[in-house]
Scaffold this motif. Structure first.
Motif, PDB file in Angstrom:
ATOM      1  N   VAL A   1       5.974  -7.002 -12.137  1.00 53.08           N
ATOM      2  CA  VAL A   1       4.672  -7.328 -12.722  1.00 53.08           C
ATOM      3  C   VAL A   1       4.154  -6.137 -13.529  1.00 53.08           C
ATOM      4  CG1 VAL A   1       2.340  -8.070 -12.170  1.00 53.08           C
ATOM      5  CG2 VAL A   1       4.227  -8.789 -10.723  1.00 53.08           C
ATOM      6  N   LEU A   2       4.263  -4.992 -12.933  1.00 52.41           N
ATOM      7  CA  LEU A   2       3.752  -3.790 -13.585  1.00 52.41           C
ATOM      8  C   LEU A   2       4.501  -3.508 -14.877  1.00 52.41           C
ATOM      9  CD1 LEU A   2       1.889  -1.305 -13.451  1.00 52.41           C
ATOM     10  CD2 LEU A   2       3.725  -0.116 -12.282  1.00 52.41           C
ATOM     11  N   LEU A   3       5.823  -3.579 -14.794  1.00 52.84           N
ATOM     12  CA  LEU A   3       6.623  -3.261 -15.971  1.00 52.84           C
ATOM     13  C   LEU A   3       6.342  -4.248 -17.099  1.00 52.84           C
ATOM     14  CD1 LEU A   3      10.067  -2.121 -14.566  1.00 52.84           C
ATOM     15  CD2 LEU A   3       8.360  -0.767 -15.759  1.00 52.84           C
ATOM     16  N   GLU A   4       6.233  -5.522 -16.706  1.00 58.19           N
ATOM     17  CA  GLU A   4       5.972  -6.542 -17.728  1.00 58.19           C
ATOM     18  C   GLU A   4       4.641  -6.250 -18.429  1.00 58.19           C
ATOM     19  OE1 GLU A   4       5.731 -11.336 -17.727  1.00 58.19           O
ATOM     20  OE2 GLU A   4       6.973 -10.403 -16.201  1.00 58.19           O
TER      21      GLU A   4
ATOM     22  N   LEU B   1      -3.210  -3.344  -8.683  1.00 58.26           N
ATOM     23  CA  LEU B   1      -2.121  -3.024  -7.751  1.00 58.26           C
ATOM     24  C   LEU B   1      -2.399  -1.669  -7.108  1.00 58.26           C
ATOM     25  CD1 LEU B   1       0.856  -3.993 -10.073  1.00 58.26           C
ATOM     26  CD2 LEU B   1      -0.198  -5.396  -8.304  1.00 58.26           C
ATOM     27  N   ASP B   2      -1.955  -1.514  -5.887  1.00 53.34           N
ATOM     28  CA  ASP B   2      -2.089  -0.210  -5.245  1.00 53.34           C
ATOM     29  C   ASP B   2      -0.960   0.689  -5.744  1.00 53.34           C
ATOM     30  OD1 ASP B   2      -3.511   1.367  -3.073  1.00 53.34           O
ATOM     31  OD2 ASP B   2      -1.383   1.624  -2.584  1.00 53.34           O
ATOM     32  N   TYR B   3      -1.297   1.881  -6.085  1.00 53.74           N
ATOM     33  CA  TYR B   3      -0.295   2.808  -6.616  1.00 53.74           C
ATOM     34  C   TYR B   3      -0.699   4.227  -6.258  1.00 53.74           C
ATOM     35  CZ  TYR B   3      -3.670   4.118 -10.187  1.00 53.74           C
ATOM     36  OH  TYR B   3      -4.786   4.588 -10.827  1.00 53.74           O
ATOM     37  N   ALA B   4       0.228   5.146  -6.430  1.00 56.90           N
ATOM     38  CA  ALA B   4      -0.070   6.572  -6.271  1.00 56.90           C
ATOM     39  C   ALA B   4       0.618   7.314  -7.399  1.00 56.90           C
ATOM     40  CB  ALA B   4       0.422   7.074  -4.921  1.00 56.90           C
TER      41      ALA B   4
ATOM     42  N   ILE C   1       4.937   2.722  -6.809  1.00 56.04           N
ATOM     43  CA  ILE C   1       4.336   1.421  -6.544  1.00 56.04           C
ATOM     44  C   ILE C   1       5.284   0.637  -5.646  1.00 56.04           C
ATOM     45  CG2 ILE C   1       5.338   0.220  -8.523  1.00 56.04           C
ATOM     46  CD1 ILE C   1       2.520  -0.962  -8.974  1.00 56.04           C
ATOM     47  N   ALA C   2       4.750  -0.355  -4.993  1.00 57.76           N
ATOM     48  CA  ALA C   2       5.595  -1.165  -4.110  1.00 57.76           C
ATOM     49  C   ALA C   2       6.657  -1.884  -4.926  1.00 57.76           C
ATOM     50  CB  ALA C   2       4.731  -2.178  -3.362  1.00 57.76           C
TER      51      ALA C   2
ATOM     52  N   ILE D   1       0.854  -1.190   0.000  1.00 59.39           N
ATOM     53  CA  ILE D   1       0.000   0.000   0.000  1.00 59.39           C
ATOM     54  C   ILE D   1       0.889   1.238   0.000  1.00 59.39           C
ATOM     55  CG2 ILE D   1      -1.826   1.245   1.191  1.00 59.39           C
ATOM     56  CD1 ILE D   1      -2.669  -1.487   0.176  1.00 59.39           C
ATOM     57  N   VAL D   2       0.735   2.058  -1.013  1.00 61.18           N
ATOM     58  CA  VAL D   2       1.554   3.265  -1.145  1.00 61.18           C
ATOM     59  C   VAL D   2       0.857   4.410  -0.414  1.00 61.18           C
ATOM     60  CG1 VAL D   2       2.632   4.841  -2.780  1.00 61.18           C
ATOM     61  CG2 VAL D   2       2.334   2.449  -3.389  1.00 61.18           C
ATOM     62  N   PRO D   3       1.571   5.118   0.465  1.00 63.22           N
ATOM     63  CA  PRO D   3       0.938   6.246   1.161  1.00 63.22           C
ATOM     64  C   PRO D   3       0.593   7.365   0.186  1.00 63.22           C
ATOM     65  CG  PRO D   3       3.286   6.204   1.585  1.00 63.22           C
ATOM     66  CD  PRO D   3       2.971   4.943   0.846  1.00 63.22           C
ATOM     67  N   LYS D   4      -0.509   8.013   0.437  1.00 59.98           N
ATOM     68  CA  LYS D   4      -0.971   9.069  -0.479  1.00 59.98           C
ATOM     69  C   LYS D   4      -1.278  10.340   0.301  1.00 59.98           C
ATOM     70  CE  LYS D   4      -3.051   5.438  -3.222  1.00 59.98           C
ATOM     71  NZ  LYS D   4      -2.703   4.388  -2.245  1.00 59.98           N
ATOM     72  N   ASN D   5      -1.286  11.425  -0.425  1.00 60.70           N
ATOM     73  CA  ASN D   5      -1.604  12.699   0.221  1.00 60.70           C
ATOM     74  C   ASN D   5      -3.101  12.984   0.095  1.00 60.70           C
ATOM     75  OD1 ASN D   5      -2.033  13.517  -2.385  1.00 60.70           O
ATOM     76  ND2 ASN D   5      -0.129  14.678  -2.550  1.00 60.70           N
ATOM     77  N   ASN D   6      -3.496  14.179   0.460  1.00 57.34           N
ATOM     78  CA  ASN D   6      -4.919  14.524   0.457  1.00 57.34           C
ATOM     79  C   ASN D   6      -5.543  14.466  -0.928  1.00 57.34           C
ATOM     80  OD1 ASN D   6      -4.710  14.964   3.148  1.00 57.34           O
ATOM     81  ND2 ASN D   6      -4.385  17.183   2.951  1.00 57.34           N
ATOM     82  N   PHE D   7      -4.698  14.586  -1.943  1.00 55.67           N
ATOM     83  CA  PHE D   7      -5.227  14.594  -3.300  1.00 55.67           C
ATOM     84  C   PHE D   7      -5.198  13.209  -3.931  1.00 55.67           C
ATOM     85  CE2 PHE D   7      -3.539  18.717  -2.285  1.00 55.67           C
ATOM     86  CZ  PHE D   7      -4.586  19.551  -2.620  1.00 55.67           C
TER      87      PHE D   7
END
Length: 872
Positions: A660-663, A628-631, A653-654, A590-596
């Motif tokens: 996986v993402l790049l592939e 996937l979880d991303y920001a 991303i984690a 889980i990637v931390p995110k800001n208010n936006f």
DNA sequence: GTGCCGGACCCGACTTTGCCGCTC
DNA sequence: AGAGCGGCTTTGTCGGGTCCGGCA
């Protein structure tokens, strides 16, 4: 309606859609408007505007290029005086006792280093005395002089070159076009002889082309002041002394007010004065060229000895200056010598013209600072002679060709004045530029004596007296007055803790080293990824600024809420009050995110632990599809119209999901590319098909109506046959011109995946047509049979010969054209495609239907074996 | 004669997270 | 239907640098 009011309305109200009522205007009254140049406008015109940005850039460019040229000049002279033959000749002309005096100074004979230093200084003084008094005669002309931008400009214009400032005024958008123009004009007239050059420079320059010229002057024992120093340097080198040729670079200053006489009260009127003031005022107004045309400059060259000229740059001043200018043998030089005293371990300055040894401050030519042993630099008539020598950059060239900046040794007011000319404290890029130039001429490695010299120069700078003016303190490298502190600067620690270095006119003087730059907490985060430490109080409060609409609203809200106290303040912090920002780590993917909903990544250090930045466009979509979880990563902001727009570059991303993402991303890219390729292929085939069909129609029309044409009277040729539907195509030959496929004469573009869609001949084209399925919607005609030639009469397919059982009417052609057009409109996209374009038929169609935008590229693409891919 | 000061002008830094309509 | 994309917007305020003229 009152006519005056009416006119007022019309002028005030710009709405064109007002209904105008016709009224009677009394004829007896007529309005007379007299425009007179108002006194205020004269005043406004006389009020000089500052230099425009372009003009300033031009001046700075000129300054830089001139500086580099003069450095190159110094480098070449330094190289030439290494000539062995020249040195041998000079040595042969030197009295033996003088030579021997240097040979006697040796550790074995004089063990005491200080004594050796003393003896060396005495010997070099004797050598300089001999040189200046009995060996070398200095001519009053020929040495390098400092010229202002205006002087050179006037000289150029007098020779027919365009003004440097003139095109700048006309073309403000182009940076420094005037200079380029000058270069161009110089290039176009390569035969600038020495005489013209001397006219431009208003000078009798001394032309030294090779070491042989130097040798000639050495044997003649006569030459300019500069030459004297250069030859003396060569002599010292021939004596085995480490010797530098020192050059004070006399490049044209970029400032507009250098050497410009201040406006005098209009008390005297004289022709010469008038011309002078005219000339000086023209230089900035840019209309000098016209003035020069109307008042041609009369050259008095033929009546030389000296190149005075009427209307030239400050003629009165220059002639009086020329007549009354102090002899070069008493004023500070531009070239001089430095010899290394091994005993003292330092460099000694030697001016072989004035016979000055080890008096470093005697080389500063600035009027107030320097007290050269001789008359002042002003004429006896009280006319200020333009300063012909300015100390800005002093370079010392060593025997190996490398140079060092020794300005600090010679400038009396280095901190207060000269350092600012070099760009310290202002004009951000200027100092960087000078350092870059220095890095080119600096020795790539350091000698021990370089370290010692740097210490000495640092000490010189530290020992320099405090400035004597307030402006001298501004941007001074060592001292600062609180009045000159910027908004985001403070003295830290606060003044009781930072001791005053003294007082200047009652104001405390602090060391520049105590000045600290501050930033707001947001700025620290966004510029360097730092956050203010907990509990730190702002060192300074400044008025909050609003760069965006949102911020403006926020400030307004705060203002109204703040009981009308006035300004909203913002705290500023020093670097020492901040620490590196450590973002919350990525946990369980889980990637931390800001208010936006995204993540701030202004600097790489803001990347959270366990996360990775994938900066590709469209990668967010893939990540979402993969679940996937991303920001999304906000790396900076674009500011448009008082609005901050975040710039998103990829996602964070984690780490474990990166592969996986790049592939998936590369796979998706590949698929998209293939899809685009396929679509493009289909489009191209479709368009080729359309072209061929158009050719078929043309051929058929020609065959069918050729005989009819012959019978028809010419008068009706261009008249539409209104009785028949489709009569608008009667002039078909105007519409359908003979078509020739262009030749493949263009170079093949870089290789891309081949499309191989373009047939090489009509035959092949027809064969393709045969294999390509054509729908009934597309056109009413069937494709050409593969074995027929499109250009023969027999090639007409049967289905085209009849339409509804009859010979094909033009109306049918129109309907098929309409169907085709609709189809094309459907297919139409904005992409640029390969397609034969020069068919007049197609051209005509394009002009008829404005919505038609069938891609019609240039002929260069028609028969190209490979087609470029649109996106790289 | 020199430097200070104020005014005028110009330029660059600063600011730091929309809205709406169209297309696919 | 909704995601995604692209066009629209209009350009402010403030401080600092530079130049010039007036004045001490």
């Amino acid at each position: 309606m009152d006519p005056i009011n009416n006119s007022t309305l019309s002028s005030d109200d710009s709405d064109d859609e007002l209904d105008w009522e016709e009224v009677e205007v009394p004829r007896a009254e007529h309005l007379e408007i007299t425009l007179q140049p108002k006194a205020t406008s004269t005043k406004a015109s006389t009020k000089r505007k500052g230099l425009s940005h372009t003009e300033r850039l031009t001046r700075i460019h000129c300054h830089k290029i001139h500086t580099i040229c003069l450095i190159a000049n110094g480098w070449i002279r330094n190289h030439w005086i290494n000539d062995e033959l020249l040195q041998a000749r000079l040595l042969s002309l030197t009295p033996l006792p003088l030579q021997n005096s240097f040979a006697m100074i040796h550790k074995s004979r004089v063990p005491d280093a200080a004594r050796r230093g003393y003896l060396f200084e005495a010997s070099i003084t004797r050598l300089a005395e001999w040189w200046s008094e009995s060996f070398f005669e200095v001519t009053p002309e020929g040495h390098l002089r400092n010229r202002t931008f205006e002087d050179v400009q006037l000289g150029l214009e007098a020779q027919g070159f365009r003004s440097l400032a003139e095109p700048a005024a006309k073309k403000p958008a182009a940076p420094a076009p005037a200079f380029l123009e000058l270069i161009q004009s110089l290039h176009q007239s390569p035969t600038i002889d020495n005489e013209t050059l001397q006219d431009i420079l208003d000078d009798d320059g001394e032309f030294i082309r090779t070491p042989k010229s130097l040798m000639k002057h050495a044997l003649m024992r006569k030459g300019s002041r500069d030459l004297s120093a250069q030859l003396f340097t060569a002599l010292c080198r021939s004596l085995g002394i480490p010797t530098r040729l020192v050059v004070s670079i006399q490049s044209v200053p970029w400032q507009a007010n250098i050497n410009k006489p201040k406006a005098k009260p209009r008390t005297k009127k004289g022709k010469g004065k008038a011309i002078e003031s005219q000339a000086s005022s023209q230089s900035l107004n840019g209309d000098l060229k016209e003035q020069a045309k109307s008042n041609p400059i009369i050259k008095l060259r033929k009546q030389k000895p000296k190149g005075n000229r009427l209307g030239g740059p400050s003629p009165a001043a220059s002639s009086s200056a020329r007549n009354h200018i102090p002899s070069p043998s008493v004023t500070p030089p531009v070239f001089w010598t430095e010899v290394f005293s091994r005993g003292d371990g330092r460099w000694l300055a030697v001016d072989p013209v004035r016979c000055i040894v080890n008096k470093r401050k005697a080389f500063d030519p600035s009027p107030g600072a320097s007290a050269p042993p001789g008359p002042s630099s002003f004429g006896s008539l009280g006319t200020p002679a333009p300063q012909k020598n300015r100390m800005a950059y002093v370079l010392a060239f060593e025997e190996d060709g490398y140079a060092r900046d020794v300005t600090r040794r010679y400038a009396r007011e280095y901190g207060a004045k000269v350092s600012k000319v070099q760009g310290q404290g202002r004009g951000k890029g200027r100092l960087e530029w000078w350092n870059r130039v220095l890095s080119i001429v600096h020795r790539p490695y350091r000698l021990h004596r370089d370290d010692i010299e740097d210490e000495e120069l640092d000490a010189n700078e530290m020992k320099e007296a405090m400035p004597t003016t307030i402006s001298g303190f501004k941007d001074h490298p060592l001292y600062v007055l609180t009045r000159h502190l910027h908004q985001n600067q403070i003295i830290y620690p606060e003044p009781p803790d930072t001791p005053e270095l003294g007082k200047f006119r009652g104001e405390p003087v602090y060391p520049r080293s105590a000045v600290v730059d501050l930033k707001s907490s947001e700025n620290w985060l966004r510029s360097e990824g730092r956050v203010v430490k907990a509990g730190c109080q702002p060192l300074k409060m400044v008025k909050a600024r609003s760069g965006t609409v949102n911020k403006l609203r926020e400030i307004e809200t705060l203002k109204t809420a703040g009981a009308g106290n006035g300004e909203v303040m913002q705290g500023l912090y020093a670097r020492g009050q901040t620490e590196m920002y450590v973002p919350p780590p990525v946990i369980d993917g889980i990637v931390p995110k800001n208010n936006f909903g995204n993540i701030d990544l202004y600097v790489p250090s803001m990347l959270p632990r366990g996360g990775v930045h994938v900066p590709f466009k469209g990668v967010a979509k893939i990540a979402r599809q993969l679940g996937l979880d991303y920001a999304e990563a906000v790396t900076r902001f674009d500011f448009k119209n008082r609005r901050a727009l975040p710039v998103i570059e990829g996602v964070v991303i984690a780490v474990e999901n990166e592969d996986v993402l790049l592939e998936a991303y590369w796979e998706a890219e590949k698929e998209a590319e293939e899809k685009a390729h396929k679509q493009r292929e289909e489009r191209v085939v479709k368009r080729w098909k359309r072209l061929i069909q158009a050719l078929q129609i043309r051929q058929r029309l020609q065959n069918q109506y050729q005989n009819t044409h012959d019978e028809m009277p010419p008068a009706d040729h261009h008249q539409p046959d209104t009785d028949q539907a489709g009569g608008f195509l009667v002039g078909a030959d105007d519409v359908v011109q003979p078509f020739h496929l262009p030749r493949n004469f263009h170079p093949v573009l870089p290789s891309y995946p081949p499309l191989n869609l373009v047939p090489k001949s009509m035959k092949e084209l027809a064969a393709r047509m045969d294999t390509t399925s054509v729908t009934a919607d597309d056109v009413s005609e069937s494709p050409l049979p593969p074995e027929t030639e499109a250009t023969t009469d027999q090639a007409m397919p049967k289905s085209t010969r009849t339409h509804n059982g009859k010979a094909l009417k033009l109306g049918a052609t129109r309907s098929s054209a309409r169907v085709s057009r609709q189809k094309r409109k459907k297919d139409n996209d904005s992409e640029d495609e390969s397609m034969a374009s020069d068919s007049p038929l197609l051209k005509k169609r394009r002009t008829k239907g404005s919505d038609e935008s069938m891609p019609v590229p240039s002929s260069s693409r028609v028969l190209r074996p490979r087609l470029p891919r649109r996106e790289a």
